[in-house]
Scaffold this motif. Structure first.
Motif, PDB file in Angstrom:
ATOM      1  N   PHE A   5    -114.762  24.648  71.847  1.00  0.00           N
ATOM      2  CA  PHE A   5    -114.037  23.599  72.311  1.00  0.00           C
ATOM      3  C   PHE A   5    -113.374  23.934  73.779  1.00  0.00           C
ATOM      4  N   ALA A  12    -117.192  16.596  63.325  1.00  0.00           N
ATOM      5  CA  ALA A  12    -117.689  17.397  64.755  1.00  0.00           C
ATOM      6  C   ALA A  12    -118.447  16.377  65.451  1.00  0.00           C
ATOM      7  N   SER A  20    -116.616  14.555  67.577  1.00  0.00           N
ATOM      8  CA  SER A  20    -115.526  13.683  68.128  1.00  0.00           C
ATOM      9  C   SER A  20    -114.987  14.121  69.198  1.00  0.00           C
ATOM     10  N   THR A  39    -113.839  17.738  72.973  1.00  0.00           N
ATOM     11  CA  THR A  39    -114.839  17.317  72.278  1.00  0.00           C
ATOM     12  C   THR A  39    -115.005  18.335  71.127  1.00  0.00           C
ATOM     13  N   TYR A  40    -114.724  18.103  69.720  1.00  0.00           N
ATOM     14  CA  TYR A  40    -114.646  18.921  68.542  1.00  0.00           C
ATOM     15  C   TYR A  40    -115.987  19.254  68.435  1.00  0.00           C
ATOM     16  N   THR A  44    -116.893  21.460  65.690  1.00  0.00           N
ATOM     17  CA  THR A  44    -117.053  21.313  64.433  1.00  0.00           C
ATOM     18  C   THR A  44    -115.911  20.486  63.684  1.00  0.00           C
ATOM     19  N   SER A 104    -112.645  19.684  61.833  1.00  0.00           N
ATOM     20  CA  SER A 104    -111.475  20.523  61.944  1.00  0.00           C
ATOM     21  C   SER A 104    -110.232  19.431  61.611  1.00  0.00           C
ATOM     22  N   GLY A 139    -107.009  17.591  63.646  1.00  0.00           N
ATOM     23  CA  GLY A 139    -106.785  17.611  64.836  1.00  0.00           C
ATOM     24  C   GLY A 139    -105.950  16.242  65.034  1.00  0.00           C
ATOM     25  N   TRP A 176    -105.745  14.560  68.276  1.00  0.00           N
ATOM     26  CA  TRP A 176    -106.233  14.095  69.463  1.00  0.00           C
ATOM     27  C   TRP A 176    -106.376  12.403  69.117  1.00  0.00           C
ATOM     28  N   ARG A 194    -118.110   9.539  69.630  1.00  0.00           N
ATOM     29  CA  ARG A 194    -118.692  10.928  69.234  1.00  0.00           C
ATOM     30  C   ARG A 194    -119.938  11.241  70.048  1.00  0.00           C
TER      31      ARG A 194
END
Length: 197
Positions: free
Chosen positions: A120, A144, A146, A156-157, A159, A161, A163, A165, A170
């Motif tokens: 990340f 994942a 996003s 950008t994620y 995995t 999780s 969040g 934001w 994506r």
């Protein structure tokens, strides 16, 4: 800059902001500072695995905040712009969804530091006038890949999780791969452009 020894072989450099932290970390790497790890964060740089902390302190005194950051590798990240917060961001920016996509893809971001999860990257480059607030309550699961905004940061994620934001879209880019020579796709210093997929 405040230099704080934190162990017999580690030193924390406290600087004013993410740009200075990235500049110091990039300078240290290009100057071949002796350290196993050089890790920038929002306002600090950790030097770990240092054979001689006093020698490191002397070398770091050579750096000035005016030091330029070397241009890093450029990575393009393909994005499907279908995030649940597009309409919110469009309203905040005084435009429509197409305007959000145009502005987001027109910017060049720079990975200032990595954290939160492996791969990340906190991407700097969103102008202050385009800052958007986090969600009042974080989502329990962000998929994942996003891509989101929080304040003036973009990220950008890597995995799935939790969040908080604001999600724009994506990507299927692999942000973290332990088998790559450089596991983080968007390591600190990397220049990032988002392009419509």
């Amino acid at each position: 800059m405040q230099l704080r020894p934190i162990a017999s072989s580690a030193l924390l450099a406290e600087v004013g902001d993410p740009a200075a932290a990235l500049a110091l970390a990039m300078w240290a790497r290009s100057a071949r500072i002796e350290a196993v790890e050089v890790v920038p964060a929002a306002e600090t740089v950790l030097f770990d695995g240092v054979p001689d902390v006093d020698a490191l302190v002397a070398r770091l005194r050579e750096w000035t905040p005016a030091s330029t950051v070397p241009a890093g590798e450029r990575v393009e990240v393909g994005v499907v712009y279908d995030g649940p917060d597009l309409a919110f961001v469009a309203e905040a920016w005084g435009t429509d969804v197409d305007g959000v996509v145009a502005r987001h893809t027109d910017l060049e971001f720079v990975s200032a530091f990595c954290g939160f999860a492996p791969g990340f990257a906190y991407l700097a480059g969103l102008p202050a006038e385009l800052a958007v607030p986090r969600l009042a309550s974080p989502r329990s699961r962000v998929p994942a890949g996003s891509i989101g905004l929080a304040g003036t940061w973009c990220g950008t994620y890597p995995t799935a999780s939790p969040g908080g934001w604001r999600l724009l879209g994506r990507t299927d880019a692999r942000l973290w791969d332990a088998d790559r020579a450089r596991p983080a796709l968007l390591a600190p210093g990397t220049r990032v452009r988002f392009v419509p997929a």
